[in-house]
Design an enzyme around this catalytic site. Structure first.
Site, PDB file in Angstrom:
ATOM      1  NE  ARG A 110      -2.271  -3.170  -4.247  1.00 52.06           N
ATOM      2  CZ  ARG A 110      -2.292  -3.326  -2.922  1.00 52.06           C
ATOM      3  NH1 ARG A 110      -2.109  -2.290  -2.135  1.00 52.06           N
ATOM      4  NH2 ARG A 110      -2.482  -4.516  -2.384  1.00 52.06           N
ATOM      5  N   GLY A 168       0.784  -1.233   0.000  1.00 50.12           N
ATOM      6  CA  GLY A 168       0.000   0.000   0.000  1.00 50.12           C
ATOM      7  C   GLY A 168       0.814   1.280   0.000  1.00 50.12           C
ATOM      8  CG  ASP A 204      -8.617   0.241  10.212  1.00 51.81           C
ATOM      9  OD1 ASP A 204      -9.219   0.714  11.190  1.00 51.81           O
ATOM     10  OD2 ASP A 204      -9.201  -0.353   9.292  1.00 51.81           O
ATOM     11  CG  PHE A 254     -12.630  -0.605   2.573  1.00 49.98           C
ATOM     12  CD1 PHE A 254     -11.812  -1.275   3.474  1.00 49.98           C
ATOM     13  CD2 PHE A 254     -12.331  -0.693   1.222  1.00 49.98           C
ATOM     14  CE1 PHE A 254     -10.730  -2.027   3.040  1.00 49.98           C
ATOM     15  CE2 PHE A 254     -11.248  -1.447   0.775  1.00 49.98           C
ATOM     16  CZ  PHE A 254     -10.448  -2.106   1.686  1.00 49.98           C
ATOM     17  CB  VAL A 255     -10.442   4.983   1.855  1.00 48.33           C
ATOM     18  CG1 VAL A 255     -11.447   5.823   2.626  1.00 48.33           C
ATOM     19  CG2 VAL A 255      -9.271   4.592   2.752  1.00 48.33           C
ATOM     20  CG  ASP A 275      -5.766  -3.807  -2.127  1.00 46.10           C
ATOM     21  OD1 ASP A 275      -5.332  -3.418  -1.030  1.00 46.10           O
ATOM     22  OD2 ASP A 275      -6.136  -4.974  -2.349  1.00 46.10           O
ATOM     23  CG  ASP A 323      -1.261   2.017   2.977  1.00 42.31           C
ATOM     24  OD1 ASP A 323      -0.891   1.721   4.121  1.00 42.31           O
ATOM     25  OD2 ASP A 323      -1.749   1.178   2.194  1.00 42.31           O
ATOM     26  CE  LYS A 351     -10.332   3.172   7.191  1.00 45.92           C
ATOM     27  NZ  LYS A 351     -10.943   1.857   6.897  1.00 45.92           N
TER      28      LYS A 351
HETATM   29  P1  XMP Z   1      -4.084  -1.901  11.251  1.00 48.44           P
HETATM   30  O1  XMP Z   1      -3.255  -2.921  11.967  1.00 48.44           O
HETATM   31  O2  XMP Z   1      -3.686  -0.487  11.531  1.00 48.44           O
HETATM   32  O3  XMP Z   1      -3.892  -2.279   9.733  1.00 48.44           O
HETATM   33  O4  XMP Z   1      -5.565  -2.126  11.516  1.00 48.44           O
HETATM   34  C1  XMP Z   1      -3.777  -1.343   8.745  1.00 48.44           C
HETATM   35  C2  XMP Z   1      -3.860  -2.091   7.439  1.00 48.44           C
HETATM   36  O5  XMP Z   1      -5.218  -2.422   7.162  1.00 48.44           O
HETATM   37  C3  XMP Z   1      -5.512  -2.207   5.809  1.00 48.44           C
HETATM   38  N1  XMP Z   1      -6.621  -1.211   5.740  1.00 48.44           N
HETATM   39  C4  XMP Z   1      -7.187  -0.746   4.622  1.00 48.44           C
HETATM   40  N2  XMP Z   1      -6.932  -0.974   3.325  1.00 48.44           N
HETATM   41  N3  XMP Z   1      -8.661   0.520   2.713  1.00 48.44           N
HETATM   42  C5  XMP Z   1      -7.682  -0.350   2.374  1.00 48.44           C
HETATM   43  O6  XMP Z   1      -7.452  -0.534   1.181  1.00 48.44           O
HETATM   44  C6  XMP Z   1      -8.983   0.816   3.990  1.00 48.44           C
HETATM   45  O7  XMP Z   1      -9.895   1.599   4.240  1.00 48.44           O
HETATM   46  C7  XMP Z   1      -8.200   0.148   4.998  1.00 48.44           C
HETATM   47  N4  XMP Z   1      -8.227   0.192   6.355  1.00 48.44           N
HETATM   48  C8  XMP Z   1      -7.235  -0.650   6.767  1.00 48.44           C
HETATM   49  C9  XMP Z   1      -4.253  -1.711   5.177  1.00 48.44           C
HETATM   50  O8  XMP Z   1      -3.615  -2.811   4.574  1.00 48.44           O
HETATM   51  C10 XMP Z   1      -3.405  -1.204   6.301  1.00 48.44           C
HETATM   52  O9  XMP Z   1      -2.020  -1.340   6.069  1.00 48.44           O
HETATM   53 MG    MG Z   2      -0.578  -1.035   4.430  1.00 47.67          MG
END
Ligand code: XMP
Ligand code: MG
Length: 185
Positions: free
Chosen positions: A169, A48, A107, A156-157, A163, A104, A135
């Site tokens: 991406r 990402g 979450d 979800f973005v 992706d 990137d 987030k």
């Molecule tokens: P954590 O451990 O912080 O993980 O919960 C973060 C990883 O979760 C994925 N992620 C997303 N990927 N859109 C995405 O495409 C989203 O809205 C999103 N939220 C979390 C991502 O791989 C990130 O590194």
């Molecule tokens: Mg990531």
């Protein structure tokens, strides 16, 4: 790819390419000031962070090095478990290095808090975090993020490296995916 090619898949556009690039310039100036006179190793988290890394690295008006890690959280695809597996490790020795993890999105924060501890244990002089997006859930876990581009709603973005099923991406900006895309309609 521009937003015009994925209009039907988006609930809304969230951040434009111009806004992303303006923010990266601001972050780059802060990073330049904070690391003045020090070496700097940017560690990108695959896949990402590829876009953020490419643009942040070029925005920085100084020498840097880049290295990459790939990690995966155990457990189901959408919920982070906090247990992380290294799929591809760094090529660099971190002893005495100033490391800036480039991400990137944060979450839950579980992946990054694990990653930071892991890199610190390798003898780095410092380990800080730069993320383009954060987030609100990230606030539940204690992760000290030094550089953050945008705080975004808990949706979800996709785009700019992020992706859904490996697509989107290469979208230039960031958008919120429309529910009909992931409910299989
Ligand atoms: P954590 O451990 O912080 O993980 O919960 C973060 C990883 O979760 C994925 N992620 C997303 N990927 N859109 C995405 O495409 C989203 O809205 C999103 N939220 C979390 C991502 O791989 C990130 O590194
Ligand atoms: Mg990531």
């Amino acid at each position: 790819m521009d937003f015009s090619h994925v209009e039907a898949d988006l609930a809304k556009t969230l951040i434009t390419e111009e806004e992303l690039h303006a923010k990266l310039q601001e972050l780059a100036r802060e990073i330049e000031a904070d690391y003045e006179g020090k070496d700097l190793l940017l560690v990108g988290v695959l896949r990402g962070a590829v876009m953020v890394m490419a643009d942040l690295a070029r925005a920085l008006q100084r020498h840097i090095e880049m290295d990459w890690m790939a990690v995966s959280s155990y457990g189901s695809g959408t919920v982070s478990s906090g247990v992380v597996r290294i799929l591809k490790d760094l090529d660099s020795d971190l002893t005495g290095r100033n490391v800036l993890i480039v991400e990137d999105i944060i979450d839950s924060g579980l992946t990054l808090s694990w990653l930071r501890a892991n890199l610190e244990s390798r003898g780095a002089a410092s380990v800080e975090i730069c993320t383009m997006l954060r987030k609100p859930d990230a606030l539940k876990v204690q992760v000290d993020v030094k550089y953050c581009g945008f705080d975004i709603p808990n949706e979800f973005v996709i785009g700019y490296g992020l992706d859904y099923a490996e697509k989107y991406r290469n979208l230039r900006g960031i958008g919120v995916l429309a529910p009909h895309v992931y409910s299989g309609e």
